[in-house]
Scaffold this active site. Structure first.
Site, PDB file in Angstrom:
ATOM      1  N   CYS A 167       0.811  -1.235   0.000  1.00 18.00           N
ATOM      2  CA  CYS A 167       0.000   0.000   0.000  1.00 18.00           C
ATOM      3  C   CYS A 167       0.835   1.271   0.000  1.00 18.00           C
ATOM      4  CB  CYS A 167      -0.927   0.023   1.208  1.00 18.00           C
ATOM      5  SG  CYS A 167      -2.312  -1.058   0.952  1.00 18.00           S
TER       6      CYS A 167
HETATM    7  N1  CO8 Z   1     -20.330  -9.382   7.127  1.00 16.18           N
HETATM    8  C1  CO8 Z   1     -20.896  -9.484   8.358  1.00 16.18           C
HETATM    9  N2  CO8 Z   1     -20.166  -9.656   9.489  1.00 16.18           N
HETATM   10  C2  CO8 Z   1     -18.825  -9.763   9.357  1.00 16.18           C
HETATM   11  C3  CO8 Z   1     -18.182  -9.671   8.103  1.00 16.18           C
HETATM   12  C4  CO8 Z   1     -18.992  -9.479   6.950  1.00 16.18           C
HETATM   13  N3  CO8 Z   1     -18.464  -9.373   5.720  1.00 16.18           N
HETATM   14  N4  CO8 Z   1     -16.858  -9.801   8.285  1.00 16.18           N
HETATM   15  C5  CO8 Z   1     -16.656  -9.966   9.597  1.00 16.18           C
HETATM   16  N5  CO8 Z   1     -17.845  -9.944  10.249  1.00 16.18           N
HETATM   17  C6  CO8 Z   1     -18.081 -10.116  11.694  1.00 16.18           C
HETATM   18  C7  CO8 Z   1     -16.998 -10.948  12.363  1.00 16.18           C
HETATM   19  O1  CO8 Z   1     -17.309 -12.307  12.273  1.00 16.18           O
HETATM   20  C8  CO8 Z   1     -17.056 -10.431  13.785  1.00 16.18           C
HETATM   21  O2  CO8 Z   1     -18.132 -11.034  14.465  1.00 16.18           O
HETATM   22  P1  CO8 Z   1     -18.023 -11.404  16.031  1.00 16.18           P
HETATM   23  O3  CO8 Z   1     -17.850 -10.087  16.724  1.00 16.18           O
HETATM   24  O4  CO8 Z   1     -19.335 -12.074  16.307  1.00 16.18           O
HETATM   25  O5  CO8 Z   1     -16.827 -12.281  16.163  1.00 16.18           O
HETATM   26  C9  CO8 Z   1     -17.416  -8.951  13.628  1.00 16.18           C
HETATM   27  O6  CO8 Z   1     -18.028  -8.824  12.334  1.00 16.18           O
HETATM   28  C10 CO8 Z   1     -16.215  -8.039  13.718  1.00 16.18           C
HETATM   29  O7  CO8 Z   1     -15.189  -8.523  12.820  1.00 16.18           O
HETATM   30  P2  CO8 Z   1     -13.774  -7.829  12.701  1.00 16.18           P
HETATM   31  O8  CO8 Z   1     -13.176  -7.698  14.073  1.00 16.18           O
HETATM   32  O9  CO8 Z   1     -12.965  -8.528  11.652  1.00 16.18           O
HETATM   33  O10 CO8 Z   1     -14.214  -6.392  12.121  1.00 16.18           O
HETATM   34  P3  CO8 Z   1     -13.547  -5.001  12.274  1.00 16.18           P
HETATM   35  O11 CO8 Z   1     -14.448  -4.110  13.017  1.00 16.18           O
HETATM   36  O12 CO8 Z   1     -12.111  -5.102  12.716  1.00 16.18           O
HETATM   37  O13 CO8 Z   1     -13.541  -4.503  10.744  1.00 16.18           O
HETATM   38  C11 CO8 Z   1     -11.979  -4.263   8.908  1.00 16.18           C
HETATM   39  C12 CO8 Z   1     -12.849  -5.228   9.756  1.00 16.18           C
HETATM   40  C13 CO8 Z   1     -12.905  -3.332   8.165  1.00 16.18           C
HETATM   41  C14 CO8 Z   1     -11.155  -5.088   7.936  1.00 16.18           C
HETATM   42  C15 CO8 Z   1     -11.057  -3.447   9.851  1.00 16.18           C
HETATM   43  O14 CO8 Z   1     -10.429  -4.289  10.768  1.00 16.18           O
HETATM   44  C16 CO8 Z   1      -9.992  -2.660   9.111  1.00 16.18           C
HETATM   45  O15 CO8 Z   1     -10.264  -1.865   8.228  1.00 16.18           O
HETATM   46  N6  CO8 Z   1      -8.740  -2.806   9.543  1.00 16.18           N
HETATM   47  C17 CO8 Z   1      -7.619  -2.087   8.929  1.00 16.18           C
HETATM   48  C18 CO8 Z   1      -7.222  -2.848   7.744  1.00 16.18           C
HETATM   49  C19 CO8 Z   1      -6.155  -2.179   6.944  1.00 16.18           C
HETATM   50  O16 CO8 Z   1      -5.909  -1.010   6.984  1.00 16.18           O
HETATM   51  N7  CO8 Z   1      -5.490  -2.999   6.183  1.00 16.18           N
HETATM   52  C20 CO8 Z   1      -4.544  -2.539   5.255  1.00 16.18           C
HETATM   53  C21 CO8 Z   1      -4.652  -3.497   4.141  1.00 16.18           C
HETATM   54  S1  CO8 Z   1      -4.286  -2.813   2.655  1.00 16.18           S
HETATM   55  C22 CO8 Z   1      -2.645  -3.111   2.313  1.00 16.18           C
HETATM   56  O17 CO8 Z   1      -1.807  -3.110   3.137  1.00 16.18           O
HETATM   57  C23 CO8 Z   1      -2.331  -3.394   0.902  1.00 16.18           C
HETATM   58  C24 CO8 Z   1      -2.043  -4.808   0.710  1.00 16.18           C
HETATM   59  C25 CO8 Z   1      -1.751  -5.053  -0.742  1.00 16.18           C
HETATM   60  C26 CO8 Z   1      -2.977  -4.952  -1.626  1.00 16.18           C
HETATM   61  C27 CO8 Z   1      -3.668  -6.247  -1.788  1.00 16.18           C
HETATM   62  C28 CO8 Z   1      -4.746  -6.157  -2.855  1.00 16.18           C
HETATM   63  C29 CO8 Z   1      -5.615  -7.396  -2.939  1.00 16.18           C
END
Ligand code: CO8
Length: 373
Positions: A156
């Site tokens: 990224c």
């Molecule tokens: N629908 C419904 N519920 C869901 C879903 C879904 N799709 N996904 C997860 N849940 C549920 C989980 O099961 C969990 O349930 P429970 O509490 O019962 O266990 C609950 O929702 C909460 O799950 P999470 O803790 O996973 O959710 P978050 O609140 O943490 O949100 C995010 C998830 C949005 C992914 C968040 O954690 C986030 O944005 N984190 C930062 C990520 C980030 O910045 N990453 C950078 C990546 S980009 C990068 O570095 C580039 C890489 C190279 C590119 C690759 C291209 C392919």
């Protein structure tokens, strides 16, 4: 040492959009098919049923509303859930180069430059379409540019890390006009069947012209006051796809051969890292966050960006201090902060200070401090 400006940007926007509703529909159809297929094991308790995704979760957790993709039909097929692309012959421009050239031509037009005036091309993106020859060299030839080209990948942070290389080359005189192009075809290496992350990414390509201030004729110039990069190893964002997979006899479709992350850990660890990085970069330039008119931040998560700005300014982000584009584009890997800069700078006045900042896998953080001329 020469003064350096960013004198133009360009954006290639793919032809198709996928709304959250469409994405969730296709994901949930896949879930139904899998759960039907494995109904016996699920009933016997030897396999967990796959849970549905939801639009409400996606919008609340990330702020993403839709994403652009380069090919849609393959993604909308629950039996495939991967773009459907045709392999091109070697004598045809490759797909990454094609969108790179499109964005580059727009950036060149904005800067009032031609391809022939470019003397270095950096293709900076999270994944390259092939090992070699470098995508940058193909783009260089297609634009009629001179000098040299090379590819680089810092996930990224690829674009900001490339801008630092471009700025250093122009400052020290090894190049006069550098093109940084970031073709991010994230749909090709994304895990569309993983509920935790299937909504995250979108395709796009950005281009940035970095040149000697003395040469620049663009009506829209941004003096580069400084660049700063940092990396710190983490396995929390990882993709094990690579050239040794074949030699290791590993399954090319295994989950670890596409994007995966520990999203919550990334959120917690990268927010303070990015805020501290920007603050220390500004301090080194005898500036403070409150003097910054605009932050063009990496576009992964709305709450993440709000928190970074809140940490730096001590207040809830107000108005247009850190504009979002992820609602429309989703996370476009290294292109995100550049799209924000491309879309949200026309209203700034001469003397206004801004920071472009990326953060992501590595971990990596890159910042570029600019002032409108
Ligand atoms: N629908 C419904 N519920 C869901 C879903 C879904 N799709 N996904 C997860 N849940 C549920 C989980 O099961 C969990 O349930 P429970 O509490 O019962 O266990 C609950 O929702 C909460 O799950 P999470 O803790 O996973 O959710 P978050 O609140 O943490 O949100 C995010 C998830 C949005 C992914 C968040 O954690 C986030 O944005 N984190 C930062 C990520 C980030 O910045 N990453 C950078 C990546 S980009 C990068 O570095 C580039 C890489 C190279 C590119 C690759 C291209 C392919």
């Amino acid at each position: 040492m020469h003064s350096v400006v960013i004198s133009g940007t360009g954006l290639y926007q793919p032809p198709y959009t996928i709304s959250n509703a469409e994405l969730v529909d296709i994901f949930n159809r896949y879930v139904d098919e899998q759960n039907t297929l494995h109904a016996g094991e699920i009933a016997a308790g030897t396999r967990p049923a796959l849970p549905y995704s939801s639009v409400e979760f996606i919008e609340k957790a990330s702020g993403i509303q839709q994403r652009y993709v380069i090919e849609k039909s393959g993604l909308m097929d629950p039996a495939r859930m991967c773009p459907r692309l045709t392999e091109r012959p070697d004598d045809q421009l490759s797909l990454m180069a094609e969108i790179g050239v499109d964005a580059a031509q727009k950036a060149l037009a904005a800067a009032g430059r031609t391809g022939a005036q470019v003397d270095a091309v950096l293709c900076a993106a999270s994944n390259m379409q092939r090992a070699y020859p470098a995508m940058a060299v193909e783009i260089q030839q297609a634009l009629g540019a001179g000098g040299y080209g090379f590819d680089m990948n810092v996930a990224c942070s690829s674009a900001t890390f490339a801008i630092e290389q471009a700025v250093n080359a122009v400052r020290t005189g090894s190049a006069r006009c550098v093109l940084v192009v970031s073709p991010e075809i994230t749909s090709g290496h994304h895990a569309w069947r993983d509920r935790d992350c299937h909504f995250i990414f979108g395709d796009v390509c950005t281009a940035v012209i970095v040149e000697r201030a003395d040469d620049a004729t663009s009506p829209d110039q941004w003096e580069v006051l400084g660049t700063r990069l940092v990396t710190q190893f983490s396995n929390n964002i990882r993709n094990n796809f690579g050239f040794l997979n074949r030699a290791e006899d590993s399954d090319p479709d295994a989950r670890d051969k596409t994007f995966r992350q520990e999203g919550r850990k990334v959120f917690k660890e990268v927010v303070p890292m990015a805020a501290a990085h920007i603050e220390s970069h500004l301090a080194a330039l005898e500036q403070s966050p409150s003097a910054v008119r605009r932050f063009w931040l990496h576009q992964a998560n709305q709450s993440m960006n709000d928190l970074i700005v809140r940490k730096m300014l001590g207040t809830q982000p107000h108005g247009d201090v850190a504009p979002l584009i992820l609602d429309e584009f989703a996370n476009t890997a290294s292109a995100g902060s550049i799209i924000a800069f491309h879309r949200h700078r026309a209203d700034l006045a001469a003397g206004d200070l801004g920071v472009i900042c990326s953060f992501g896998a590595g971990y990596s953080v890159g910042s570029v401090v600019v002032r409108k001329r």
